[in-house]
Design a protein around this motif. Structure first.
Motif, PDB file in Angstrom:
ATOM      1  N   ALA A   3      12.833  -4.081  -3.735  1.00  0.00           N
ATOM      2  CA  ALA A   3      12.825  -2.834  -2.977  1.00  0.00           C
ATOM      3  C   ALA A   3      11.743  -1.897  -3.500  1.00  0.00           C
ATOM      4  O   ALA A   3      11.059  -1.222  -2.727  1.00  0.00           O
ATOM      5  N   GLU A   4      11.571  -1.872  -4.821  1.00  0.00           N
ATOM      6  CA  GLU A   4      10.540  -1.015  -5.406  1.00  0.00           C
ATOM      7  C   GLU A   4       9.149  -1.494  -4.995  1.00  0.00           C
ATOM      8  O   GLU A   4       8.271  -0.693  -4.671  1.00  0.00           O
ATOM      9  N   ALA A   5       8.952  -2.800  -4.983  1.00  0.00           N
ATOM     10  CA  ALA A   5       7.660  -3.357  -4.568  1.00  0.00           C
ATOM     11  C   ALA A   5       7.396  -3.032  -3.096  1.00  0.00           C
ATOM     12  O   ALA A   5       6.277  -2.680  -2.718  1.00  0.00           O
ATOM     13  N   GLU A   6       8.448  -3.131  -2.275  1.00  0.00           N
ATOM     14  CA  GLU A   6       8.318  -2.803  -0.856  1.00  0.00           C
ATOM     15  C   GLU A   6       7.949  -1.331  -0.691  1.00  0.00           C
ATOM     16  O   GLU A   6       7.087  -0.978   0.102  1.00  0.00           O
ATOM     17  N   ARG A   7       8.588  -0.473  -1.481  1.00  0.00           N
ATOM     18  CA  ARG A   7       8.307   0.961  -1.401  1.00  0.00           C
ATOM     19  C   ARG A   7       6.867   1.244  -1.835  1.00  0.00           C
ATOM     20  O   ARG A   7       6.176   2.031  -1.187  1.00  0.00           O
ATOM     21  N   GLU A   8       6.413   0.605  -2.914  1.00  0.00           N
ATOM     22  CA  GLU A   8       5.041   0.813  -3.373  1.00  0.00           C
ATOM     23  C   GLU A   8       4.037   0.374  -2.313  1.00  0.00           C
ATOM     24  O   GLU A   8       3.031   1.048  -2.086  1.00  0.00           O
ATOM     25  N   ALA A   9       4.324  -0.755  -1.660  1.00  0.00           N
ATOM     26  CA  ALA A   9       3.438  -1.223  -0.592  1.00  0.00           C
ATOM     27  C   ALA A   9       3.427  -0.229   0.559  1.00  0.00           C
ATOM     28  O   ALA A   9       2.376   0.077   1.135  1.00  0.00           O
ATOM     29  N   ALA A  10       4.606   0.301   0.888  1.00  0.00           N
ATOM     30  CA  ALA A  10       4.701   1.278   1.969  1.00  0.00           C
ATOM     31  C   ALA A  10       3.946   2.551   1.629  1.00  0.00           C
ATOM     32  O   ALA A  10       3.289   3.143   2.480  1.00  0.00           O
ATOM     33  N   VAL A  11       4.039   2.981   0.377  1.00  0.00           N
ATOM     34  CA  VAL A  11       3.315   4.178  -0.060  1.00  0.00           C
ATOM     35  C   VAL A  11       1.817   3.960   0.119  1.00  0.00           C
ATOM     36  O   VAL A  11       1.104   4.842   0.597  1.00  0.00           O
ATOM     37  N   GLY A  12       1.355   2.777  -0.231  1.00  0.00           N
ATOM     38  CA  GLY A  12      -0.062   2.458  -0.052  1.00  0.00           C
ATOM     39  C   GLY A  12      -0.470   2.507   1.409  1.00  0.00           C
ATOM     40  O   GLY A  12      -1.507   3.065   1.757  1.00  0.00           O
ATOM     41  N   GLY A  18      -2.740   8.343   6.234  1.00  0.00           N
ATOM     42  CA  GLY A  18      -3.080   9.760   6.126  1.00  0.00           C
ATOM     43  C   GLY A  18      -2.302  10.647   7.076  1.00  0.00           C
ATOM     44  O   GLY A  18      -1.141  10.418   7.359  1.00  0.00           O
ATOM     45  N   ALA A  19      -2.989  11.650   7.570  1.00  0.00           N
ATOM     46  CA  ALA A  19      -2.352  12.657   8.424  1.00  0.00           C
ATOM     47  C   ALA A  19      -1.819  12.051   9.713  1.00  0.00           C
ATOM     48  O   ALA A  19      -0.757  12.449  10.196  1.00  0.00           O
ATOM     49  N   ARG A  20      -2.506  11.077  10.263  1.00  0.00           N
ATOM     50  CA  ARG A  20      -2.039  10.436  11.496  1.00  0.00           C
ATOM     51  C   ARG A  20      -0.688   9.769  11.272  1.00  0.00           C
ATOM     52  O   ARG A  20       0.220   9.888  12.097  1.00  0.00           O
ATOM     53  N   GLY A  21      -0.540   9.100  10.137  1.00  0.00           N
ATOM     54  CA  GLY A  21       0.732   8.459   9.817  1.00  0.00           C
ATOM     55  C   GLY A  21       1.843   9.471   9.617  1.00  0.00           C
ATOM     56  O   GLY A  21       2.978   9.255  10.036  1.00  0.00           O
TER      57      GLY A  21
END
Length: 122
Positions: A3-12, A18-21
């Motif tokens: 889950a942490e790896a998934e979250r880190e990937a999502a953060v990336g 950026g702002a559009r997201g």
């Protein structure tokens, strides 16, 4: 750890978007104001609360909890995100007779979308 790896990937991915997201995320979450709680609708409650109403009330309850051993910040964050998938899959209630496994499958499938769109601040 997964889950942490998934979250880190999502953060990336979010940083890349950026702002559009961020705007896309805010529009998606804004839809929760118009998603009535299914259980209330099925029970013909006049003016049923929305999923957004529910999330807000849960966050206030977490904030007001008197147990000093609780991590209130984490509880508030969980209260605010626990139903975010419903802006994509809808509010699936027990009365919908959707098997638990199917409900989890639908929510899990949309979780990737949710985390990709969720700002890193959450």
């Amino acid at each position: 750890m997964a889950a942490e790896a998934e979250r880190e990937a999502a953060v990336g991915l979010m940083a890349a978007a950026g702002a559009r997201g961020l705007l896309q995320f805010l529009r998606l979450v804004g839809q929760l104001k118009r998603v009535p709680r299914t259980g209330w609708v099925l029970r013909k409650v006049e003016r049923p609360e929305s999923v957004s109403d529910h999330m807000y009330r849960m966050a206030v309850m977490a904030l007001a909890a008197g147990d000093a051993s609780l991590d209130k910040g984490r509880c508030v964050r969980l209260a605010l995100v626990h139903d975010m998938a419903e802006c994509i899959v809808g509010d699936i209630a027990p009365a919908d007779n959707v098997p638990k496994e199917e409900k989890h499958r639908r929510e899990e499938k949309k979780t990737t979308t949710k985390w990709v769109l969720t700002p890193a601040v959450l």
